[in-house]
Every structure is written in structure tokens, then in C-alpha cells.
Design an enzyme around this catalytic site. Structure first.
Site, PDB file in Angstrom:
ATOM      1  N   GLY A  10      -9.340  15.586  -5.040  1.00  0.00           N
ATOM      2  CA  GLY A  10      -8.026  15.047  -4.680  1.00  0.00           C
ATOM      3  C   GLY A  10      -7.197  14.683  -5.912  1.00  0.00           C
ATOM      4  CG  PHE A  80     -11.686   9.025  -6.143  1.00  0.00           C
ATOM      5  CD1 PHE A  80     -10.692   8.249  -6.724  1.00  0.00           C
ATOM      6  CD2 PHE A  80     -12.679   9.538  -6.974  1.00  0.00           C
ATOM      7  CE1 PHE A  80     -10.682   7.993  -8.074  1.00  0.00           C
ATOM      8  CE2 PHE A  80     -12.683   9.287  -8.331  1.00  0.00           C
ATOM      9  CZ  PHE A  80     -11.682   8.502  -8.888  1.00  0.00           C
ATOM     10  CB  SER A 124      -4.580   0.424  -1.553  1.00  0.00           C
ATOM     11  OG  SER A 124      -3.181   0.379  -1.421  1.00  0.00           O
ATOM     12  CE1 TYR A 148      -5.516   4.492   2.720  1.00  0.00           C
ATOM     13  CE2 TYR A 148      -3.739   2.945   2.259  1.00  0.00           C
ATOM     14  CZ  TYR A 148      -4.724   3.799   1.811  1.00  0.00           C
ATOM     15  OH  TYR A 148      -4.935   3.951   0.455  1.00  0.00           O
ATOM     16  CE  LYS A 152      -8.273   3.086   0.660  1.00  0.00           C
ATOM     17  NZ  LYS A 152      -9.347   3.926   0.127  1.00  0.00           N
ATOM     18  CG  ASN A 178       3.426   2.372  -5.380  1.00  0.00           C
ATOM     19  OD1 ASN A 178       2.975   1.232  -5.345  1.00  0.00           O
ATOM     20  ND2 ASN A 178       4.100   2.894  -4.380  1.00  0.00           N
ATOM     21  CG  ASN A 198       3.175   8.242  -0.912  1.00  0.00           C
ATOM     22  OD1 ASN A 198       2.161   8.896  -0.720  1.00  0.00           O
ATOM     23  ND2 ASN A 198       3.313   7.012  -0.475  1.00  0.00           N
ATOM     24  CG  LEU A 199      10.539   7.503  -4.219  1.00  0.00           C
ATOM     25  CD1 LEU A 199      11.664   7.891  -3.263  1.00  0.00           C
ATOM     26  CD2 LEU A 199      10.875   6.196  -4.942  1.00  0.00           C
TER      27      LEU A 199
HETATM   28  P1  NAD Z   1      -6.319  12.610  -1.928  1.00  0.00           P
HETATM   29  O1  NAD Z   1      -6.149  12.810  -0.456  1.00  0.00           O
HETATM   30  O2  NAD Z   1      -5.604  13.508  -2.862  1.00  0.00           O
HETATM   31  O3  NAD Z   1      -7.886  12.638  -2.289  1.00  0.00           O
HETATM   32  C1  NAD Z   1      -8.882  12.210  -1.391  1.00  0.00           C
HETATM   33  C2  NAD Z   1      -9.936  13.314  -1.326  1.00  0.00           C
HETATM   34  O4  NAD Z   1     -10.979  12.910  -0.450  1.00  0.00           O
HETATM   35  C3  NAD Z   1      -9.394  14.648  -0.796  1.00  0.00           C
HETATM   36  O5  NAD Z   1      -9.741  15.675  -1.706  1.00  0.00           O
HETATM   37  C4  NAD Z   1     -10.106  14.829   0.549  1.00  0.00           C
HETATM   38  O6  NAD Z   1     -10.346  16.194   0.828  1.00  0.00           O
HETATM   39  C5  NAD Z   1     -11.380  14.038   0.308  1.00  0.00           C
HETATM   40  N1  NAD Z   1     -12.033  13.504   1.518  1.00  0.00           N
HETATM   41  C6  NAD Z   1     -11.496  12.742   2.504  1.00  0.00           C
HETATM   42  N2  NAD Z   1     -12.442  12.421   3.414  1.00  0.00           N
HETATM   43  C7  NAD Z   1     -13.610  12.996   2.993  1.00  0.00           C
HETATM   44  C8  NAD Z   1     -14.939  13.026   3.505  1.00  0.00           C
HETATM   45  N3  NAD Z   1     -15.284  12.404   4.632  1.00  0.00           N
HETATM   46  N4  NAD Z   1     -15.871  13.708   2.803  1.00  0.00           N
HETATM   47  C9  NAD Z   1     -15.557  14.336   1.648  1.00  0.00           C
HETATM   48  N5  NAD Z   1     -14.320  14.347   1.113  1.00  0.00           N
HETATM   49  C10 NAD Z   1     -13.355  13.677   1.790  1.00  0.00           C
HETATM   50  O7  NAD Z   1      -5.937  11.074  -2.215  1.00  0.00           O
HETATM   51  P2  NAD Z   1      -5.731  10.334  -3.608  1.00  0.00           P
HETATM   52  O8  NAD Z   1      -4.293  10.021  -3.730  1.00  0.00           O
HETATM   53  O9  NAD Z   1      -6.423  11.048  -4.695  1.00  0.00           O
HETATM   54  O10 NAD Z   1      -6.470   8.959  -3.280  1.00  0.00           O
HETATM   55  C11 NAD Z   1      -7.823   8.743  -3.598  1.00  0.00           C
HETATM   56  C12 NAD Z   1      -8.253   7.401  -3.033  1.00  0.00           C
HETATM   57  O11 NAD Z   1      -7.391   6.381  -3.536  1.00  0.00           O
HETATM   58  C13 NAD Z   1      -8.156   7.303  -1.507  1.00  0.00           C
HETATM   59  O12 NAD Z   1      -9.236   6.555  -1.037  1.00  0.00           O
HETATM   60  C14 NAD Z   1      -6.847   6.571  -1.282  1.00  0.00           C
HETATM   61  O13 NAD Z   1      -6.846   5.869  -0.072  1.00  0.00           O
HETATM   62  C15 NAD Z   1      -6.835   5.628  -2.479  1.00  0.00           C
HETATM   63  N6  NAD Z   1      -5.485   5.192  -2.852  1.00  0.00           N
HETATM   64  C16 NAD Z   1      -4.520   6.132  -3.117  1.00  0.00           C
HETATM   65  C17 NAD Z   1      -3.228   5.719  -3.454  1.00  0.00           C
HETATM   66  C18 NAD Z   1      -2.150   6.740  -3.732  1.00  0.00           C
HETATM   67  O14 NAD Z   1      -0.974   6.353  -3.767  1.00  0.00           O
HETATM   68  N7  NAD Z   1      -2.432   7.999  -3.949  1.00  0.00           N
HETATM   69  C19 NAD Z   1      -2.930   4.348  -3.547  1.00  0.00           C
HETATM   70  C20 NAD Z   1      -3.941   3.417  -3.296  1.00  0.00           C
HETATM   71  C21 NAD Z   1      -5.224   3.861  -2.952  1.00  0.00           C
HETATM   72  C1  UD1 Z   2       2.876   3.549   0.594  1.00  0.00           C
HETATM   73  C2  UD1 Z   2       2.061   2.914   1.677  1.00  0.00           C
HETATM   74  C3  UD1 Z   2       0.914   2.121   1.038  1.00  0.00           C
HETATM   75  C4  UD1 Z   2       0.071   3.046   0.160  1.00  0.00           C
HETATM   76  C5  UD1 Z   2       0.990   3.694  -0.875  1.00  0.00           C
HETATM   77  C6  UD1 Z   2       0.273   4.677  -1.733  1.00  0.00           C
HETATM   78  C7  UD1 Z   2       3.609   2.581   3.549  1.00  0.00           C
HETATM   79  C8  UD1 Z   2       4.336   1.574   4.360  1.00  0.00           C
HETATM   80  N1  UD1 Z   2       2.914   2.080   2.503  1.00  0.00           N
HETATM   81  O1  UD1 Z   2       3.331   2.523  -0.243  1.00  0.00           O
HETATM   82  O2  UD1 Z   2       0.107   1.545   2.023  1.00  0.00           O
HETATM   83  O3  UD1 Z   2      -0.948   2.316  -0.491  1.00  0.00           O
HETATM   84  O4  UD1 Z   2       2.048   4.392  -0.186  1.00  0.00           O
HETATM   85  O5  UD1 Z   2      -0.132   5.790  -1.004  1.00  0.00           O
HETATM   86  O6  UD1 Z   2       3.605   3.762   3.836  1.00  0.00           O
HETATM   87  N2  UD1 Z   2      10.894   5.567  -0.133  1.00  0.00           N
HETATM   88  C9  UD1 Z   2      12.134   6.129   0.157  1.00  0.00           C
HETATM   89  N3  UD1 Z   2      12.175   7.410   0.600  1.00  0.00           N
HETATM   90  C10 UD1 Z   2      11.051   8.180   0.773  1.00  0.00           C
HETATM   91  C11 UD1 Z   2       9.780   7.596   0.480  1.00  0.00           C
HETATM   92  C12 UD1 Z   2       9.743   6.293   0.036  1.00  0.00           C
HETATM   93  O7  UD1 Z   2      13.166   5.472   0.002  1.00  0.00           O
HETATM   94  O8  UD1 Z   2      11.157   9.351   1.195  1.00  0.00           O
HETATM   95  C13 UD1 Z   2      10.836   4.193  -0.672  1.00  0.00           C
HETATM   96  C14 UD1 Z   2      10.020   3.222   0.155  1.00  0.00           C
HETATM   97  O9  UD1 Z   2      10.826   2.572   1.096  1.00  0.00           O
HETATM   98  C15 UD1 Z   2       9.492   2.270  -0.944  1.00  0.00           C
HETATM   99  C16 UD1 Z   2       9.370   3.165  -2.182  1.00  0.00           C
HETATM  100  O10 UD1 Z   2      10.223   4.285  -1.935  1.00  0.00           O
HETATM  101  O11 UD1 Z   2      10.440   1.272  -1.216  1.00  0.00           O
HETATM  102  C17 UD1 Z   2       7.955   3.657  -2.440  1.00  0.00           C
HETATM  103  O12 UD1 Z   2       7.456   4.251  -1.241  1.00  0.00           O
HETATM  104  P1  UD1 Z   2       6.035   5.012  -1.202  1.00  0.00           P
HETATM  105  O13 UD1 Z   2       5.973   5.985  -2.317  1.00  0.00           O
HETATM  106  O14 UD1 Z   2       5.857   5.538   0.181  1.00  0.00           O
HETATM  107  O15 UD1 Z   2       4.990   3.875  -1.536  1.00  0.00           O
HETATM  108  P2  UD1 Z   2       4.747   2.451  -0.830  1.00  0.00           P
HETATM  109  O16 UD1 Z   2       5.682   2.212   0.290  1.00  0.00           O
HETATM  110  O17 UD1 Z   2       4.687   1.430  -1.890  1.00  0.00           O
END
Ligand code: NAD
Ligand code: UD1
Length: 339
Positions: A10, A80, A124, A148, A152, A178, A198-199
Site C-alpha cells: 500500500g 499497515f 490515526s 473506521y 483504530k 495526514n 482525500n484532499l
Molecule cells: P493502503 O490502502 O494504501 O494500504 C493498505 C494495504 O493493506 C493495501 O495494500 C491493502 O491491499 C492491504 N490489506 C488490507 N486488508 C488486508 C488483509 N486483510 N490482508 C492483507 N492485506 C490487506 O493504505 P495506506 O494509506 O498505506 O494506510 C496504511 C495504514 O495506515 C492503514 O491501516 C490505514 O488505516 C492507516 N492510516 C492511513 C492514513 C492515510 O491517510 N493514508 C492515515 C492514518 C492511518
Molecule cells: C480523513 C478522514 C480521517 C482519516 C484521514 C486519512 C474523514 C472525515 N476523515 O481525514 O479519518 O484518518 O482522512 O485517511 O473522512 N477536503 C476538501 N475537498 C476534498 C477532500 C477534502 O475540501 O475533496 C477537505 C476536508 O474537508 C478537510 C481537508 O480537505 O478539511 C482534508 O481532508 P482529507 O484529506 O479527507 O483528510 P481528513 O478529513 O483530515
């Protein structure tokens, strides 16, 4: 150390694989590709010159996970693997609870049988819920607004309880803020399936012409310009935080929580303006209604990670925007090969 990365194909896991190899560790990836592509492994080989061993498994499946531990002398696990779409988690909560909790339980059981005692978990900032005070410090109250987030927080509780009962176990809970950006090579990056939630991926898909304009969710928040403020962190800095966490786990027992953020908050409009200026691309946008569940602002106090793990984020917002664009413009369709 030999480190098992669940979900290592991922977005965050793949960047962490690069940094771990750079720091001299060995890595193994276990992923079921439910939200990633196999092409990631080829790209990782290009960047690191290492063919990373891959297990295509569901990490909730005990037999399959058992096989990984029997075939390899694993020293640590970074977990992850998980489902991460907040909106989807409210419509299909069972799938989220089943996947995100079962994977952890299976890993803990198999680790115990094989006497593997280092566990780093992807938590998170969402576990802080609606912040009473900013910046967020690790000891502040927690609470969630969606399934979700609860997965966590429940995982944090499970890991804390299991570590309390096993004096040999080390658990590091990393609360990410983020993550954005990509490896500076432009070969790996974030590749969301469907419409990005996400943004940052949304901004970059608008810039490349895959979408018309960014919908800015509300400009009446209690922030500098009325749009939401978040603590964006470069994914390579975040990846280095995992190297630090692993080394911390290896030398400390019990459970420790760390915020991984920069401590800076940027608004949605600042993000759009910076991306557009740094990359010299147009990013049209429109202000629309608030997204339900969004909070005004969220940013970290990341002092604890610096004091205890000697880690802090180093890359600035310009670098985050530049590297996101390098990835997006070199891979307009993400990891899809046909362009
Ligand atoms: P991602 O979806 O890119 O990576 C997660 C990976 O886990 C994927 O490759 C998916 O195929 C794999 N996966 C899911 N369920 C599985 C299972 N049961 N068995 C094997 N593989 C499995 O997400 P990411 O952005 O890299 O996030 C990684 C971790 O960090 C996640 O747990 C996510 O919740 C956490 N996290 C992400 C963010 C973010 O903004 N990206 C923020 C806070 C926390
Ligand atoms: C979101 C998740 C959070 C998760 C995080 C990382 C929600 C409510 N929260 O956080 O649980 O841990 O992603 O995966 O979904 N925005 C726009 N336009 C868009 C997208 C986002 O204006 O198309 C704004 C949002 O309102 C926010 C900021 O951009 O103010 C960031 O948004 P985003 O990237 O989705 O992250 P979080 O909301 O912080």
C-alpha cells in the site's frame, strides 16, 4: 532486523519498505492487494535493487500467516494492512471491524507462538475525535465518530492489553496525521481506486485533468480562511518514523504512543494555492457544502517522537506538493500500465 510489513504494497507500507531497506533492515511483504497493485513490487525493485519477498495472503487468515512465520525468522511486524475509507466504513461497518480487528488478533496469536515481540501499529489522528484543544498531545482524550476510527481505537486497546499481559512484548502505536507526497523518484505514490476521498490525491487528479475541479468542503470553519486545517506530513518522513519506531520497540518493552505529524496546520485553500504555485499548474476549485463529520482543525504536537525516538519531520509543504506532482504527472493513471 527482519521485518514483516502487512499491507506493505500500500501507500505508506511501500514507502516504509524503501526506508527500512535503506537503513539496513530486511523486509517481507504480506498483502492481499485489496487496495493495491502488484506493480508496486516492480517499482520497489527499481528503487532499491532488492526483490522483496511477497506473500499474497489475507493477514486475518491464521494458516497463511503461520506459514510466513514458519518460513522466515521474523524479528518485528509493522501492521499497515487495513481498510481505510471513512465513508465506506459507515455503510459497511462489519467489513471494517472484521478486517481491521481480525488481522491484528491473528498476527498477535502467531507472533506469540513464534516468540516475536516487536509490533508497530498504524493508528490515526482520527482517534482524537473532535479535539478540545490544539495541538494534539498523546495523552489527550480519545473518541471516534465513525467505524473506521473505532477500529483504530479498539486496536490500540487490544494491543495495550496484550502488551500489559506479556512483559516481553513491545508495542508502538503510531498516530499518523495526514500523509501526502511520494518518493522523490516519482516511481511509487498514492494510487486511490475510484474517486479520491482525500484532499491531496483529488487536487493532483484535477491538475492532471482527470477531474474538473476540487470541491472545497465548506469555508465557514473556525480557521484562518474558513476552510479546514490539517497537519500534512510527507510520506517519506512518515516512513522514516517507522524505522525509528522499530528501533524504539526493539529497545523498550510495553506500549508507547507517538503522534507522527509536523505540528503545522494548513488550510484547504493554502494547499490548493501551494500546489498550483510550486508545480505551475492550474487547480480550479469551487466552495461547496461541508462534508459531514469533518472538523475545523487538527494538528499534532510531535515533541514526544523527537524526545524519545529522535525523529522529526523534515520536508516542507513545497516538497510535499512537488513530489505528489512528480508521481501524478509521471503516472497519470497510477499503477495502471496502459497510459
Ligand atoms: P493502503 O490502502 O494504501 O494500504 C493498505 C494495504 O493493506 C493495501 O495494500 C491493502 O491491499 C492491504 N490489506 C488490507 N486488508 C488486508 C488483509 N486483510 N490482508 C492483507 N492485506 C490487506 O493504505 P495506506 O494509506 O498505506 O494506510 C496504511 C495504514 O495506515 C492503514 O491501516 C490505514 O488505516 C492507516 N492510516 C492511513 C492514513 C492515510 O491517510 N493514508 C492515515 C492514518 C492511518
Ligand atoms: C480523513 C478522514 C480521517 C482519516 C484521514 C486519512 C474523514 C472525515 N476523515 O481525514 O479519518 O484518518 O482522512 O485517511 O473522512 N477536503 C476538501 N475537498 C476534498 C477532500 C477534502 O475540501 O475533496 C477537505 C476536508 O474537508 C478537510 C481537508 O480537505 O478539511 C482534508 O481532508 P482529507 O484529506 O479527507 O483528510 P481528513 O478529513 O483530515
Amino acid at each position: 532486523m527482519k521485518v514483516l510489513l502487512t499491507g506493505g504494497a500500500g501507500y505508506i507500507g511501500s514507502h516504509t519498505a524503501v526506508e527500512l531497506l535503506k537503513a539496513g533492515h530486511d523486509v517481507i511483504i504480506a498483502d492481499n492487494f485489496s487496495n493495491s497493485k502488484k506493480e508496486v513490487l516492480n517499482r520497489l525493485k527499481e528503487i532499491t535493487s532488492v526483490s522483496i519477498p511477497l506473500y499474497e495472503v489475507d493477514v486475518a487468515n491464521k494458516e497463511e500467516v503461520e506459514k510466513i512465520f514458519s518460513e522466515n525468522k521474523i524479528d518485528a511486524v509493522i501492521h499497515f494492512a487495513g481498510l481505510k475509507a471513512v465513508g465506506e466504513s459507515t455503510s459497511i461497518p462489519l467489513k471494517y471491524y472484521r478486517n481491521n480487528i481480525d488481522t491484528t488478533l491473528t498476527l498477535l496469536e502467531v507472533m506469540q507462538e513464534h516468540h516475536v515481540n516487536n509490533f508497530v501499529f498504524s493508528s490515526s489522528a482520527t482517534v482524537y475525535g473532535v479535539p478540545e484543544k490544539l495541538p494534539l498531545v498523546e495523552g489527550m482524550p480519545t473518541g471516534c465518530t465513525n467505524p473506521y476510527g473505532w477500529t483504530k481505537l479498539m486496536n490500540e486497546q487490544i494491543l495495550t492489553d496484550v502488551a500489559a499481559a506479556n512483559p516481553d512484548l513491545s508495542v508502538v502505536l503510531l498516530r499518523y496525521f495526514n500523509p501526502i507526497g511520494a518518493h522523490e523518484s516519482g516511481r511509487i505514490g498514492e494510487d486511490p481506486s475510484g474517486i479520491p476521498n482525500n484532499l491531496m490525491p483529488y487536487i493532483s487528479q484535477v491538475a492532471i485533468g482527470r477531474r474538473d475541479k476540487v470541491h472545497v468542503y465548506g469555508n465557514d470553519y473556525n480557521t484562518k480562511d474558513g476552510t479546514g486545517v490539517r497537519d500534512y506530513i510527507h510520506v517519506v518522513d512518515l516512513a522514516k518514523g517507522h524505522v525509528a519506531a522499530l528501533e524504539y520497540a526493539d529497545s523498550h518493552k510495553g506500549t508507547e504512543i507517538f503522534n507522527l505529524g509536523t505540528g503545522n496546520g494548513y488550510s484547504v485553500l493554502e494547499m490548493i494555492e501551494t500546489f498550483s504555485r510550486v508545480n505551475q499548474v492550474a487547480v480550479p476549485y469551487e466552495i461547496v457544502a461541508r462534508r459531514p463529520g469533518d472538523i475545523d482543525a487538527c494538528y499534532a504536537n510531535a515533541d514526544k517522537a523527537y524526545e524519545k525516538m529522535h525523529w522529526r519531520a523534515e520536508k516542507n509543504l513545497e516538497e510535499m506538493c512537488r513530489d505528489t506532482w512528480k508521481w501524478q504527472s509521471n503516472n497519470p493513471l497510477g499503477y495502471e500500465l496502459e497510459k
